[in-house]
Design a protein around this motif. Structure first.
Motif, mmCIF file in Angstrom:
data_model
loop_
_atom_site.group_PDB
_atom_site.id
_atom_site.type_symbol
_atom_site.label_atom_id
_atom_site.label_comp_id
_atom_site.label_asym_id
_atom_site.label_seq_id
_atom_site.Cartn_x
_atom_site.Cartn_y
_atom_site.Cartn_z
ATOM 1 N N PHE A 124 0.879 -1.170 0.000
ATOM 2 C CA PHE A 124 0.000 0.000 0.000
ATOM 3 C C PHE A 124 0.917 1.219 0.000
ATOM 4 C CE2 PHE A 124 -3.693 1.922 2.712
ATOM 5 C CZ PHE A 124 -4.272 2.428 1.568
ATOM 6 N N GLY A 125 1.015 1.891 -1.133
ATOM 7 C CA GLY A 125 1.982 2.987 -1.266
ATOM 8 C C GLY A 125 1.324 4.341 -1.078
ATOM 9 N N VAL A 126 1.296 4.802 0.163
ATOM 10 C CA VAL A 126 0.711 6.112 0.464
ATOM 11 C C VAL A 126 1.780 7.051 1.038
ATOM 12 C CG1 VAL A 126 -0.991 7.391 1.836
ATOM 13 C CG2 VAL A 126 -1.593 5.161 0.875
ATOM 14 N N GLY A 132 4.629 12.443 4.974
ATOM 15 C CA GLY A 132 4.177 11.745 6.177
ATOM 16 C C GLY A 132 2.665 11.754 6.317
ATOM 17 N N THR A 133 2.219 12.172 7.489
ATOM 18 C CA THR A 133 0.793 12.205 7.798
ATOM 19 C C THR A 133 0.025 13.170 6.892
ATOM 20 O OG1 THR A 133 1.394 11.786 10.094
ATOM 21 C CG2 THR A 133 -0.792 12.663 9.716
ATOM 22 N N ILE A 156 7.712 5.695 1.240
ATOM 23 C CA ILE A 156 8.470 5.129 2.368
ATOM 24 C C ILE A 156 7.500 4.340 3.246
ATOM 25 C CG2 ILE A 156 8.235 7.113 3.937
ATOM 26 C CD1 ILE A 156 11.234 6.608 4.685
ATOM 27 N N TRP A 157 8.052 3.404 3.989
ATOM 28 C CA TRP A 157 7.261 2.538 4.867
ATOM 29 C C TRP A 157 6.266 1.708 4.071
ATOM 30 C CZ3 TRP A 157 10.154 2.587 8.789
ATOM 31 C CH2 TRP A 157 10.652 3.770 9.337
ATOM 32 N N THR A 158 6.655 1.362 2.844
ATOM 33 C CA THR A 158 5.756 0.521 2.043
ATOM 34 C C THR A 158 6.008 -0.922 2.463
ATOM 35 O OG1 THR A 158 6.170 2.125 0.289
ATOM 36 C CG2 THR A 158 4.888 0.156 -0.295
ATOM 37 N N MET A 211 11.115 -3.849 14.819
ATOM 38 C CA MET A 211 10.464 -5.170 14.797
ATOM 39 C C MET A 211 10.434 -5.666 13.365
ATOM 40 S SD MET A 211 8.483 -2.652 14.440
ATOM 41 C CE MET A 211 7.261 -2.106 13.324
ATOM 42 N N HIS A 213 8.950 -6.303 10.210
ATOM 43 C CA HIS A 213 7.721 -5.838 9.562
ATOM 44 C C HIS A 213 7.845 -5.800 8.034
ATOM 45 C CE1 HIS A 213 3.796 -3.890 10.356
ATOM 46 N NE2 HIS A 213 3.999 -3.289 9.212
ATOM 47 N N VAL A 367 1.505 4.439 16.310
ATOM 48 C CA VAL A 367 1.981 5.340 15.246
ATOM 49 C C VAL A 367 1.340 5.029 13.883
ATOM 50 C CG1 VAL A 367 4.045 5.983 13.904
ATOM 51 C CG2 VAL A 367 4.200 5.769 16.381
ATOM 52 N N ALA A 368 1.231 3.768 13.566
ATOM 53 C CA ALA A 368 0.731 3.374 12.235
ATOM 54 C C ALA A 368 -0.461 2.426 12.406
ATOM 55 C CB ALA A 368 1.848 2.678 11.457
ATOM 56 N N PRO A 369 -1.309 2.333 11.433
ATOM 57 C CA PRO A 369 -1.362 3.122 10.204
ATOM 58 C C PRO A 369 -1.820 4.552 10.440
ATOM 59 C CG PRO A 369 -3.192 1.566 10.262
ATOM 60 C CD PRO A 369 -2.374 1.304 11.481
ATOM 61 N N ASN A 373 -2.188 10.800 17.840
ATOM 62 C CA ASN A 373 -2.473 12.239 17.730
ATOM 63 C C ASN A 373 -3.511 12.527 16.647
ATOM 64 O OD1 ASN A 373 -0.815 13.138 19.707
ATOM 65 N ND2 ASN A 373 0.611 14.237 18.389
ATOM 66 N N MET A 374 -3.396 11.842 15.530
ATOM 67 C CA MET A 374 -4.320 12.135 14.430
ATOM 68 C C MET A 374 -5.739 11.664 14.780
ATOM 69 S SD MET A 374 -2.087 13.727 12.981
ATOM 70 C CE MET A 374 -2.893 14.589 11.671
HETATM 71 C C1 LIG Z 1 6.596 -0.227 10.425
HETATM 72 C C2 LIG Z 1 5.744 0.721 9.636
HETATM 73 C C3 LIG Z 1 4.957 0.226 8.606
HETATM 74 C C4 LIG Z 1 4.202 1.096 7.821
HETATM 75 N N1 LIG Z 1 3.527 0.609 6.730
HETATM 76 C C5 LIG Z 1 2.983 1.486 5.841
HETATM 77 C C6 LIG Z 1 2.483 1.020 4.573
HETATM 78 O O1 LIG Z 1 2.452 -0.185 4.294
HETATM 79 N N2 LIG Z 1 2.045 1.948 3.697
HETATM 80 C C7 LIG Z 1 2.058 3.294 3.957
HETATM 81 O O2 LIG Z 1 1.639 4.083 3.107
HETATM 82 N N3 LIG Z 1 2.530 3.766 5.152
HETATM 83 C C8 LIG Z 1 2.986 2.885 6.089
HETATM 84 N N4 LIG Z 1 3.506 3.350 7.286
HETATM 85 C C9 LIG Z 1 3.521 4.782 7.540
HETATM 86 C C10 LIG Z 1 2.646 5.212 8.685
HETATM 87 O O3 LIG Z 1 1.301 5.229 8.287
HETATM 88 C C11 LIG Z 1 3.192 6.554 9.127
HETATM 89 O O4 LIG Z 1 4.434 6.321 9.764
HETATM 90 C C12 LIG Z 1 2.285 7.257 10.036
HETATM 91 O O5 LIG Z 1 1.119 7.616 9.339
HETATM 92 C C13 LIG Z 1 2.942 8.532 10.576
HETATM 93 O O6 LIG Z 1 3.539 9.272 9.546
HETATM 94 P P1 LIG Z 1 5.087 9.706 9.643
HETATM 95 O O7 LIG Z 1 5.870 8.538 10.056
HETATM 96 O O8 LIG Z 1 5.477 10.368 8.383
HETATM 97 O O9 LIG Z 1 5.088 10.736 10.797
HETATM 98 P P2 LIG Z 1 4.890 12.334 10.653
HETATM 99 O O10 LIG Z 1 3.724 12.614 9.772
HETATM 100 O O11 LIG Z 1 6.198 12.926 10.289
HETATM 101 O O12 LIG Z 1 4.518 12.695 12.134
HETATM 102 C C14 LIG Z 1 5.468 12.612 13.204
HETATM 103 C C15 LIG Z 1 4.718 12.764 14.524
HETATM 104 O O13 LIG Z 1 4.090 14.039 14.567
HETATM 105 C C16 LIG Z 1 2.712 13.887 14.843
HETATM 106 N N5 LIG Z 1 1.946 14.893 14.096
HETATM 107 C C17 LIG Z 1 2.076 15.215 12.786
HETATM 108 N N6 LIG Z 1 1.189 16.175 12.451
HETATM 109 C C18 LIG Z 1 0.494 16.446 13.577
HETATM 110 C C19 LIG Z 1 -0.567 17.343 13.884
HETATM 111 N N7 LIG Z 1 -1.101 18.144 12.964
HETATM 112 N N8 LIG Z 1 -1.050 17.356 15.159
HETATM 113 C C20 LIG Z 1 -0.518 16.564 16.101
HETATM 114 N N9 LIG Z 1 0.478 15.681 15.868
HETATM 115 C C21 LIG Z 1 0.973 15.631 14.634
HETATM 116 C C22 LIG Z 1 2.338 12.494 14.363
HETATM 117 O O14 LIG Z 1 1.217 12.017 15.040
HETATM 118 C C23 LIG Z 1 3.620 11.707 14.679
HETATM 119 O O15 LIG Z 1 3.574 11.268 16.007
HETATM 120 C C24 LIG Z 1 4.206 2.491 8.111
HETATM 121 C C25 LIG Z 1 4.976 2.971 9.185
HETATM 122 C C26 LIG Z 1 5.748 2.108 9.930
HETATM 123 C C27 LIG Z 1 6.607 2.678 11.026
#
Ligand SMILES: Cc1cc2nc3c(=O)[nH]c(=O)nc-3n(C[C@H](O)[C@H](O)[C@H](O)COP(=O)(O)OP(=O)(O)OC[C@H]3O[C@@H](n4cnc5c(N)ncnc54)[C@H](O)[C@@H]3O)c2cc1C
Length: 390
Positions: A124-126, A132-133, A156-158, A211, A213, A367-369, A373-374
């Motif tokens: 799932f490539g998002v 990030g978020t 990233i994190w795909t 871990m 994953h 943290v994921a998905p 906070n979100m």
């Molecule tokens: C092991 C692993 C597997 C994953 N697998 C997938 C996958 O298969 N496909 C995919 O698309 N993604 C995947 N992800 C991505 C995952 O969905 C993101 O890591 C997650 O959504 C957070 O995004 P980020 O890491 O970029 O953190 P960021 O967006 O950089 O955020 C960092 C921190 O700041 C906080 N934050 C950011 N904005 C705000 C705000 N406005 N208010 C309050 N707090 C805020 C966040 O909650 C987080 O704690 C995976 C992640 C991991 C670690």
């Protein structure tokens, strides 16, 4: 002594079958994979060939057409048995985008082969490194050229990209400056990863994480996707992804409930067996109470998971319940993980007890998905009507 409420009441036959299947994949299997960051191919194949990964695919496309609550029971049992569903759970919810928004032709082309296990739709490539978020800020572009799209960018994190045949890819098809909001102008595609790899434009690099994953970063360099692989209408991709989020939240929450039950059961057993000062450590309320508290948290979260699944199955709005279920269940599994490490003392850190492995695995769900906070932000702004932060 078996504790009935740790077993789950719905779908008893499915739960029993999953428990049986998981017995073939005991702790040492997961421990060895964890050490070498290996993919549990045999486990995924066993779940797939028994039809469990196709639980949500309708019967007319070769699946079992079960409701979401059955899929939740499957994933909960996998985790409760000490296994790790993250190796394949995405297949259950990613295909929802195809099912809901794909054309009849696309569904006939992919779903039966996904259901039979011939094709894996695990990636799932998002998420992207710079967005990030903030999904609306993603930069990977898909530019239409005749009967194909040309994709450039990076994800990233795909997770599971190395073990998947297909990826559900979210990319920008209309330049950001031509859209009112960042989340407009995004589209979703089914990417044939084998073809893209063979053509040379797709590079996948594993990321070592705390871990096991199987997560990766993926680079797209002029990757071609046939235009017929666009799902639904161009520009509506974010909306399509969002429509699948509730199912994803509920299923991950069910996994957290399974993790919490595993930690509670292991803690209960260890606290009853371990003798110090001439009595079991579980006789001390200082040892009992964190386990009891985690149990209470898990039971409350479990109710919310069931409520969210019920609403989902009735076709009702369930964003509030699905998000709350995910947050409470992730909190419950984390509280249970903490209690388990504390209960096991030094042995909580020893590989052979598996507590530290599950502890690392369950931490992800804060943290994921989606991060806690979100979810709090969603509750604040969409449920309570507080002023929007962005
Ligand atoms: C092991 C692993 C597997 C994953 N697998 C997938 C996958 O298969 N496909 C995919 O698309 N993604 C995947 N992800 C991505 C995952 O969905 C993101 O890591 C997650 O959504 C957070 O995004 P980020 O890491 O970029 O953190 P960021 O967006 O950089 O955020 C960092 C921190 O700041 C906080 N934050 C950011 N904005 C705000 C705000 N406005 N208010 C309050 N707090 C805020 C966040 O909650 C987080 O704690 C995976 C992640 C991991 C670690």
């Amino acid at each position: 002594m078996a504790i009935a409420s740790l077993q789950g009441a719905d779908y008893p036959e499915i739960r029993e079958e999953i428990a049986k299947l998981c017995q073939a994949f005991p702790d040492p299997y997961w421990r060895a994979l964890d050490r070498e960051m290996g993919y549990p191919a045999e486990f995924v194949s066993a779940l797939g060939s028994a039809g469990y990964l196709a639980a949500l695919i309708p019967e007319e496309y070769g699946g079992s057409g079960l409701p979401l609550s059955a899929a939740a029971a499957i994933l909960e049992e996998v985790q409760r048995a000490g296994c790790n569903g993250s190796a394949c759970h995405a297949q259950m919810y990613i295909m929802g985008a195809l099912l809901r928004h794909g054309s009849e032709e696309q569904k006939r082309q992919y779903l039966p082969r996904i259901a039979s296990g011939d094709l894996r739709l695990q990636a799932f490539g998002v998420t992207e490194p710079t967005s990030g978020t903030d999904t609306g800020a993603l930069k990977t572009v898909a530019v239409r050229q005749g009967d194909k799209y040309i994709v450039n960018g990076q994800k990233i994190w795909t997770s599971r990209a190395e073990y998947s045949d297909l990826m559900l890819l979210l990319a920008r098809t209309t330049p950001r400056e031509e859209t009112a909001r960042g989340i407009d102008g995004l589209s979703i595609f089914i990417l044939d990863m084998n073809a893209a790899r063979a053509a040379g434009g797709l590079t996948i690099r594993p990321i070592r994480t705390m871990m096991n994953h199987s997560t990766t970063e993926v680079f797209f360099d002029n990757v071609e996707i046939p235009a017929e692989n666009l799902i639904g209408e161009e520009g509506k991709g974010f909306r399509y992804i969002l429509s699948g989020m509730n199912a994803e939240r509920i299923l991950i929450a069910a996994e957290c409930i399974g993790d919490a039950k595993w930690f509670i059961e292991r803690s209960r057993a260890y606290a009853s067996e371990r003798q110090l000062f001439g009595r079991p450590i579980g006789q001390n309320q200082g040892v009992q109470f964190p386990i009891a508290k985690a149990y209470a948290q898990m039971r409350a979260a479990e109710l919310m998971v069931h409520e969210a699944a019920r609403l989902f199955e009735e076709g009702e709005q369930c964003g509030e319940q699905a998000n709350i279920a995910k947050m409470l269940a992730a909190d419950a599994s984390w509280a249970a993980a903490e209690a388990a490490v504390q209960t096991h003392g030094g042995f909580g850190f020893a590989e052979e007890y598996d507590v530290e492995r599950k502890f690392r695995e369950t931490r992800l769900y804060q943290v994921a998905p989606i991060s806690t906070n979100m979810i709090l932000s969603y509750i604040s702004e969409h449920v309570l009507g507080l002023p929007r932060s962005y």
